[in-house]
Design an enzyme around this catalytic site. Structure first.
Site, PDB file in Angstrom:
ATOM      1  N   ARG A  25       7.286  32.623  57.701  1.00 60.12           N
ATOM      2  CA  ARG A  25       8.464  31.684  57.354  1.00 60.12           C
ATOM      3  C   ARG A  25       9.855  32.653  57.443  1.00 60.12           C
ATOM      4  O   ARG A  25      10.989  32.251  57.753  1.00 60.12           O
ATOM      5  CB  ARG A  25       8.723  31.351  55.722  1.00 60.12           C
ATOM      6  CG  ARG A  25       7.395  30.323  55.638  1.00 60.12           C
ATOM      7  CD  ARG A  25       6.854  30.280  54.090  1.00 60.12           C
ATOM      8  NE  ARG A  25       6.228  29.160  53.745  1.00 60.12           N
ATOM      9  CZ  ARG A  25       4.778  29.144  54.125  1.00 60.12           C
ATOM     10  NH1 ARG A  25       4.020  30.163  54.791  1.00 60.12           N
ATOM     11  NH2 ARG A  25       4.103  28.125  53.668  1.00 60.12           N
ATOM     12  N   GLN A 172       1.860  22.745  54.857  1.00 61.11           N
ATOM     13  CA  GLN A 172       2.795  22.908  55.876  1.00 61.11           C
ATOM     14  C   GLN A 172       3.585  22.280  56.560  1.00 61.11           C
ATOM     15  O   GLN A 172       4.618  22.541  57.268  1.00 61.11           O
ATOM     16  CB  GLN A 172       1.843  23.922  56.884  1.00 61.11           C
ATOM     17  CG  GLN A 172       1.183  25.065  56.504  1.00 61.11           C
ATOM     18  CD  GLN A 172       0.149  25.707  57.457  1.00 61.11           C
ATOM     19  OE1 GLN A 172      -0.240  25.137  58.498  1.00 61.11           O
ATOM     20  NE2 GLN A 172      -0.346  26.913  57.008  1.00 61.11           N
ATOM     21  N   SER A 198      -2.087  22.477  47.376  1.00 63.17           N
ATOM     22  CA  SER A 198      -1.646  23.853  47.846  1.00 63.17           C
ATOM     23  C   SER A 198      -0.039  24.043  47.615  1.00 63.17           C
ATOM     24  O   SER A 198       0.586  24.472  48.353  1.00 63.17           O
ATOM     25  CB  SER A 198      -2.017  24.268  49.397  1.00 63.17           C
ATOM     26  OG  SER A 198      -3.202  23.975  49.808  1.00 63.17           O
ATOM     27  N   ASP A 330      -7.333  29.318  50.304  1.00 65.00           N
ATOM     28  CA  ASP A 330      -7.366  30.820  51.095  1.00 65.00           C
ATOM     29  C   ASP A 330      -8.362  31.689  50.274  1.00 65.00           C
ATOM     30  O   ASP A 330      -8.956  32.447  50.732  1.00 65.00           O
ATOM     31  CB  ASP A 330      -6.133  31.618  51.460  1.00 65.00           C
ATOM     32  CG  ASP A 330      -5.612  30.800  52.529  1.00 65.00           C
ATOM     33  OD1 ASP A 330      -6.203  29.892  53.409  1.00 65.00           O
ATOM     34  OD2 ASP A 330      -4.409  31.123  52.913  1.00 65.00           O
ATOM     35  N   ARG A 361     -14.380  26.419  56.327  1.00 66.51           N
ATOM     36  CA  ARG A 361     -14.753  27.672  55.697  1.00 66.51           C
ATOM     37  C   ARG A 361     -15.885  27.403  54.364  1.00 66.51           C
ATOM     38  O   ARG A 361     -16.469  28.377  53.985  1.00 66.51           O
ATOM     39  CB  ARG A 361     -13.616  28.226  54.988  1.00 66.51           C
ATOM     40  CG  ARG A 361     -12.659  28.861  56.033  1.00 66.51           C
ATOM     41  CD  ARG A 361     -11.465  29.444  55.354  1.00 66.51           C
ATOM     42  NE  ARG A 361     -10.556  30.163  56.358  1.00 66.51           N
ATOM     43  CZ  ARG A 361      -9.341  30.362  56.216  1.00 66.51           C
ATOM     44  NH1 ARG A 361      -8.706  29.841  55.458  1.00 66.51           N
ATOM     45  NH2 ARG A 361      -8.540  31.303  57.220  1.00 66.51           N
ATOM     46  N   ARG A 404     -10.719  35.388  57.510  1.00 62.75           N
ATOM     47  CA  ARG A 404     -10.988  35.643  55.991  1.00 62.75           C
ATOM     48  C   ARG A 404     -12.754  35.352  55.648  1.00 62.75           C
ATOM     49  O   ARG A 404     -13.090  35.813  54.964  1.00 62.75           O
ATOM     50  CB  ARG A 404     -10.387  34.116  55.609  1.00 62.75           C
ATOM     51  CG  ARG A 404      -8.829  34.120  55.262  1.00 62.75           C
ATOM     52  CD  ARG A 404      -8.234  33.421  54.247  1.00 62.75           C
ATOM     53  NE  ARG A 404      -6.877  33.452  54.717  1.00 62.75           N
ATOM     54  CZ  ARG A 404      -5.850  34.666  54.482  1.00 62.75           C
ATOM     55  NH1 ARG A 404      -6.277  35.674  53.975  1.00 62.75           N
ATOM     56  NH2 ARG A 404      -4.607  34.480  54.704  1.00 62.75           N
TER      57      ARG A 404
END
Length: 453
Positions: A25, A172, A198, A330, A361, A404
């Site tokens: 950002r 996002q 989020s 995350d 994930r 991750r």
């Protein structure tokens, strides 16, 4: 690159890398400005993609003091003043979903056509809601394959206006529209058609925009201003604003997503009587700072001196808990690794959106932890790790080309009996380039392709 981790204890002091989310950002915000310096940036594969995009739009990103880009303590950004030029070539976002989404909205400001693409993983990730939103704002924004996935073609310029967008696919999209909307003529009003997931990541955006002198406001159903993104029904950002940080520079805080692996390593494998100390843990809007509270709930002996920015964690007997990761996707891989060591069940809920990251994930952690001897139960929006039924032992596991996943498996490997080989270890470059060096300094027995520690 294969990485081989053998059962080992860790101890000592390390420093968290700078935040990837803030660096993305900050680089783009500096690009929107007339020029600014980004201090303590995370220089990684992902953030380099954002720097390349700023350059493609007519800006420039260079180390402030002439050192190498990879080792830069500060990046001097020559901005494009809120009006990106039409790029000379396709913008390659590599594996960075954040870059693609933020840059797609920036491309809508250019008076011409921009083409964006990425690697195979990125070209499989959803961009459709953002493309539809830009289309509703009068911009041509299309997927070349008509499936809402990259390659993308965006033709501006974007003037602003009102738009509706779902809040439960990716925060996002909201960040991208807010950052671009501030420099449009009309501004942008965003209505969320579904509840925002989020939300802390949007709070990061709001915090950073304020630091760059840009005002954006979350609002409730009645249009009244809220203090943060949680529970917001929409967002308003006025047009005609200018990006300009105080004193011409912005400093990136430490990254709590990366801190989570260090916290987990200390909780499961710290040398008895010798804690792991993590510096650079400065409070910010990052939702992933929840890892401190989660680890504490699991029974970790952990202290966070927020004024000093230091976390101290000791090896502890852990117990399974239930964790909702709707706002902290995350953290799922880290929590799953902790759950494989804890007694009882660790139930990770509200995680369906975590399937749309660099890899699925949820499935990745379930399958790879099972390869190490863990017992798991996978449901569409829940992952349960049965720690009491798990007996971790060294094996060959696949990092799924996902930073991750690699780092979380490395944490589990610290306490797995024998040696664990993690395929794709190089992907830590995305967010924590010196992860294995930092872990080796703490005492992890690690070899990379036979090169030693």
């Amino acid at each position: 690159m294969d990485v081989h981790v053998t059962t080992s204890a860790v101890r000592g002091t390390t420093r968290a890398p700078p935040s990837k989310s803030y660096t993305h950002r900050a680089l783009l915000a500096a690009g929107y400005s007339d020029g600014a310096t980004v201090r303590s940036p995370l220089v990684s594969a992902d953030t380099k993609a954002t720097a390349r995009a700023v350059t493609a739009f007519g800006g420039a990103v260079e180390p402030e003091s002439g050192e190498s880009f990879d080792g830069a303590d500060a990046l001097a950004v020559d901005g494009f003043g809120g009006r990106p030029a039409v790029p000379d070539d396709v913008i390659d976002c590599a594996n960075s979903g954040t870059t693609m989404r933020l840059v797609t909205a920036a491309a809508a400001l250019a008076d011409g056509t921009t083409v964006l693409t990425g690697d195979g993983s990125l070209r499989s990730r959803p961009q459709g809601p953002l493309l539809e939103a830009l289309g509703d704002l009068g911009v041509r924004a299309e997927s070349t394959r008509g499936n809402g996935q990259a390659p993308l073609v965006v033709s501006g310029p974007l003037a602003g206006g009102e738009v509706a967008i779902p809040g439960d696919v990716s925060s996002q999209y909201v960040t991208a529209l807010l950052m671009a909307g501030a420099v449009t003529d009309e501004g942008v009003e965003i209505d969320l058609t579904t509840p925002l997931k989020s939300a802390p990541y949007v709070d990061i955006t709001l915090e950073l925009l304020a630091d760059f002198g840009v005002e954006a406001t979350p609002v409730d159903d009645d249009g009244d201003a809220l203090d943060g993104a949680a529970g917001a029904a929409g967002f308003v950002v006025d047009g005609g604003q200018s990006y300009a940080p105080a004193g011409g520079s912005y400093t990136v805080p430490g990254d709590f997503s990366s801190i989570s692996y260090l916290v987990a390593a200390g909780a499961v494998a710290a040398e008895p009587g010798q804690p792991v100390r993590i510096e650079g843990a400065v409070p910010s809007a990052q939702g992933d700072s929840a890892i401190v509270e989660i680890a504490e709930r699991m029974g970790a002996d952990i202290e966070w001196d927020q004024e000093a920015g230091v976390i101290t964690v000791r090896r502890s007997e852990l117990s399974g808990v239930e964790v909702d990761v709707g706002d902290t996707p995350d953290l799922l891989p880290t929590i799953a690794a902790l759950g494989a060591v804890a007694d009882g069940d660790t139930r990770i809920t509200n995680c369906e959106h975590v399937r749309y990251k660099e890899t699925d994930r949820v499935a990745a952690m379930a399958e790879e932890l099972e390869t190490l001897g863990a017992e798991t139960t996978e449901e569409p929006d829940t992952l349960t790790v049965h720690g009491s039924e798990s007996d971790l032992r060294g094996a060959s596991v696949d990092g799924r080309a996902d930073h991750r996943i690699v780092m979380s498996l490395a944490v589990a490997a610290l306490v797995a009996d024998g040696t664990t080989t993690i395929r794709g270890g190089e992907h830590v470059d995305v967010s924590f380039p010196n992860f294995f060096e930092a872990m080796a300094d703490l005492g992890m027995a690690v070899e990379r392709d036979g090169a030693g520690e």
